[in-house]
Design a protein around this motif. Structure first.
Motif, PDB file in Angstrom:
ATOM      1  N   PHE A 283      44.983 -48.029 -94.056  1.00 37.96           N
ATOM      2  CA  PHE A 283      45.025 -48.577 -92.701  1.00 37.96           C
ATOM      3  C   PHE A 283      44.879 -47.460 -91.671  1.00 37.96           C
ATOM      4  O   PHE A 283      44.142 -47.589 -90.700  1.00 37.96           O
ATOM      5  CB  PHE A 283      46.336 -49.331 -92.495  1.00 37.96           C
ATOM      6  N   ILE A 284      45.583 -46.355 -91.899  1.00 39.23           N
ATOM      7  CA  ILE A 284      45.489 -45.224 -90.982  1.00 39.23           C
ATOM      8  C   ILE A 284      44.087 -44.623 -91.017  1.00 39.23           C
ATOM      9  O   ILE A 284      43.495 -44.299 -89.976  1.00 39.23           O
ATOM     10  CB  ILE A 284      46.546 -44.163 -91.343  1.00 39.23           C
ATOM     11  N   ARG A 285      43.535 -44.486 -92.220  1.00 44.60           N
ATOM     12  CA  ARG A 285      42.220 -43.827 -92.373  1.00 44.60           C
ATOM     13  C   ARG A 285      41.100 -44.651 -91.755  1.00 44.60           C
ATOM     14  O   ARG A 285      40.241 -44.116 -91.040  1.00 44.60           O
ATOM     15  CB  ARG A 285      41.945 -43.589 -93.866  1.00 44.60           C
ATOM     16  N   PHE A 286      41.072 -45.946 -91.987  1.00 48.28           N
ATOM     17  CA  PHE A 286      39.956 -46.771 -91.520  1.00 48.28           C
ATOM     18  C   PHE A 286      40.214 -47.385 -90.145  1.00 48.28           C
ATOM     19  O   PHE A 286      39.260 -47.649 -89.412  1.00 48.28           O
ATOM     20  CB  PHE A 286      39.682 -47.902 -92.521  1.00 48.28           C
ATOM     21  N   GLY A 287      41.468 -47.628 -89.804  1.00 45.40           N
ATOM     22  CA  GLY A 287      41.750 -48.416 -88.620  1.00 45.40           C
ATOM     23  C   GLY A 287      42.049 -47.631 -87.359  1.00 45.40           C
ATOM     24  O   GLY A 287      41.668 -48.062 -86.270  1.00 45.40           O
ATOM     25  N   LEU A 288      42.731 -46.499 -87.460  1.00 44.80           N
ATOM     26  CA  LEU A 288      43.191 -45.804 -86.260  1.00 44.80           C
ATOM     27  C   LEU A 288      42.163 -44.804 -85.755  1.00 44.80           C
ATOM     28  O   LEU A 288      41.191 -44.480 -86.439  1.00 44.80           O
ATOM     29  CB  LEU A 288      44.523 -45.096 -86.558  1.00 44.80           C
ATOM     30  N   GLN A 289      42.431 -44.321 -84.543  1.00 49.67           N
ATOM     31  CA  GLN A 289      41.551 -43.327 -83.944  1.00 49.67           C
ATOM     32  C   GLN A 289      41.625 -42.014 -84.730  1.00 49.67           C
ATOM     33  O   GLN A 289      42.669 -41.679 -85.292  1.00 49.67           O
ATOM     34  CB  GLN A 289      41.959 -43.076 -82.487  1.00 49.67           C
ATOM     35  N   PRO A 290      40.527 -41.247 -84.791  1.00 47.93           N
ATOM     36  CA  PRO A 290      40.546 -39.992 -85.568  1.00 47.93           C
ATOM     37  C   PRO A 290      41.605 -39.009 -85.083  1.00 47.93           C
ATOM     38  O   PRO A 290      42.213 -38.295 -85.898  1.00 47.93           O
ATOM     39  CB  PRO A 290      39.123 -39.441 -85.364  1.00 47.93           C
ATOM     40  N   GLU A 291      41.851 -38.952 -83.771  1.00 47.41           N
ATOM     41  CA  GLU A 291      42.844 -37.993 -83.284  1.00 47.41           C
ATOM     42  C   GLU A 291      44.270 -38.384 -83.647  1.00 47.41           C
ATOM     43  O   GLU A 291      45.201 -37.587 -83.472  1.00 47.41           O
ATOM     44  CB  GLU A 291      42.730 -37.840 -81.766  1.00 47.41           C
ATOM     45  N   ALA A 292      44.480 -39.599 -84.132  1.00 47.18           N
ATOM     46  CA  ALA A 292      45.827 -40.033 -84.501  1.00 47.18           C
ATOM     47  C   ALA A 292      46.120 -39.843 -85.996  1.00 47.18           C
ATOM     48  O   ALA A 292      47.252 -40.117 -86.424  1.00 47.18           O
ATOM     49  CB  ALA A 292      46.033 -41.513 -84.131  1.00 47.18           C
ATOM     50  N   LEU A 293      45.139 -39.387 -86.762  1.00 46.78           N
ATOM     51  CA  LEU A 293      45.337 -39.313 -88.206  1.00 46.78           C
ATOM     52  C   LEU A 293      46.439 -38.343 -88.592  1.00 46.78           C
ATOM     53  O   LEU A 293      47.362 -38.683 -89.349  1.00 46.78           O
ATOM     54  CB  LEU A 293      44.027 -38.910 -88.889  1.00 46.78           C
ATOM     55  N   TRP A 294      46.387 -37.117 -88.055  1.00 52.69           N
ATOM     56  CA  TRP A 294      47.362 -36.107 -88.481  1.00 52.69           C
ATOM     57  C   TRP A 294      48.758 -36.380 -87.925  1.00 52.69           C
ATOM     58  O   TRP A 294      49.743 -35.861 -88.443  1.00 52.69           O
ATOM     59  CB  TRP A 294      46.891 -34.709 -88.097  1.00 52.69           C
ATOM     60  N   ASN A 295      48.836 -37.161 -86.857  1.00 55.70           N
ATOM     61  CA  ASN A 295      50.173 -37.558 -86.401  1.00 55.70           C
ATOM     62  C   ASN A 295      50.887 -38.430 -87.432  1.00 55.70           C
ATOM     63  O   ASN A 295      52.119 -38.421 -87.521  1.00 55.70           O
ATOM     64  CB  ASN A 295      50.050 -38.313 -85.077  1.00 55.70           C
ATOM     65  N   TRP A 296      50.103 -39.162 -88.208  1.00 56.91           N
ATOM     66  CA  TRP A 296      50.679 -39.995 -89.265  1.00 56.91           C
ATOM     67  C   TRP A 296      50.725 -39.300 -90.615  1.00 56.91           C
ATOM     68  O   TRP A 296      51.657 -39.485 -91.406  1.00 56.91           O
ATOM     69  CB  TRP A 296      49.865 -41.288 -89.393  1.00 56.91           C
ATOM     70  N   LEU A 297      49.693 -38.514 -90.900  1.00 60.62           N
ATOM     71  CA  LEU A 297      49.558 -37.950 -92.247  1.00 60.62           C
ATOM     72  C   LEU A 297      50.019 -36.509 -92.340  1.00 60.62           C
ATOM     73  O   LEU A 297      50.213 -35.994 -93.429  1.00 60.62           O
ATOM     74  CB  LEU A 297      48.083 -38.013 -92.690  1.00 60.62           C
ATOM     75  N   GLY A 298      50.194 -35.831 -91.206  1.00 56.16           N
ATOM     76  CA  GLY A 298      50.470 -34.398 -91.217  1.00 56.16           C
ATOM     77  C   GLY A 298      51.878 -34.093 -91.627  1.00 56.16           C
ATOM     78  O   GLY A 298      52.840 -34.504 -91.132  1.00 56.16           O
TER      79      GLY A 298
END
Length: 298
Positions: A283-298
């Protein structure tokens, strides 16, 4: 009591009420009446002087209890003033009323969300039907000089502009991962395809499993569905190029559900099933904005 016991009461005459003879309560009965029974818990052959001493002792204990209650800030009549049933029941009823109000608000919010989802699905179906009608029957790829292709292209652009304006209107004014304490619906980067390929999206929408998932209205129900049917992380079922997997059907249902930040955090940190966590990461990878990825996955 003196060391000699109850045989030599001290100051009994001053402790007895007016009209009571020194011999005890037996002297107050009518001459022709039968003798009064002794109070409960006392032997029947207790002398009158001993009874008077016990009465004085009980009065002293009552006075001490009243003094203790006054020091504690409670009435001497017991616990009705501070710990009685009345205030407790009132507080319990108030809590029940608040809980009932919260449940009604949650039900109303779920009903409104369901209504909006149904309207969005009907709108998408109507747009798709209209697009099929406007599609050029001469060219598979739109031509700039063809008026039918131009009409079809303008219609698609109008839909994209409408969706973009709607997404901009509902965008949170507070940036960050949790946004508005996690209660704001997450913004999807591509609300049209949700980052999936058009072919995979078509297979998911037309699948029987996804149509059955539309009846699930809560995240808990969808997580239970993941528990039962998600057994791999492939987009399609084994030995099939057209039947989408249960995991991707549940993922697409998450996209259409309007997930909140705190709900996505619940899915990503789910401890009991790795496939549920995998759906959260997808959901994070396909759905959210690219700049928000590391806020969730980092």
């Amino acid at each position: 009591l003196p060391p000699g016991g109850l045989t030599q009461p001290m100051g009994l005459h001053g402790l007895l009420p007016p009209g009571v003879p020194p011999g005890g309560m037996g002297g107050m009965q009518h001459p022709g009446a039968p003798p009064l029974p002794p109070p409960s818990g006392l032997p029947p052959d207790l002398p009158g002087s001993a009874f008077a001493a016990l009465l004085a002792q009980q009065q002293q204990q009552s006075s001490a209890a009243a003094s203790l209650a006054a020091a504690l800030g409670r009435p001497s009549g017991g616990m009705e003033g501070g710990f009685g049933d009345g205030p407790g029941l009132t507080s319990q009823q108030h809590s029940q009323h608040q809980e009932k109000v919260k449940q009604e608000q949650a039900q109303e919010a779920a009903r409104v969300a369901k209504q909006k989802r149904e309207e969005r699905i009907r709108e998408q179906a109507a747009d798709q039907a209209q697009a099929d009608k406007l599609r050029c029957h001469l060219h598979k790829k739109a031509k700039d000089k063809c008026k039918f292709c131009q009409r079809y292209t303008d219609f698609l652009k109008g839909i994209e502009n409408r969706d973009a304006a709607r997404a901009a209107g509902t965008k949170s004014s507070v940036s960050g991962v949790m946004g508005l304490a996690g209660r704001q619906v997450l913004e999807i980067a591509n609300p049209k395809t949700y980052g999936l390929s058009p072919l995979l999206q078509t297979h998911i929408v037309e699948s029987a499993h996804f149509k059955a998932l539309l009846s699930l209205e809560t995240l808990e129900q969808l997580v239970e569905e993941m528990h039962q049917f998600a057994d791999n992380i492939e987009p399609y079922m084994p030995n099939s190029n057209t039947t989408p997997s249960a995991l991707f059907c549940c993922l697409y249902r998450l996209f259409t559900m309007g997930l909140q930040a705190q709900q996505l955090r619940f899915v990503v940190e789910y401890p009991d099933n790795p496939y549920v966590r995998c759906i959260g990461f997808l959901f994070i990878r396909f759905g959210l904005q690219p700049e928000a990825l590391w806020n969730w996955l980092g």
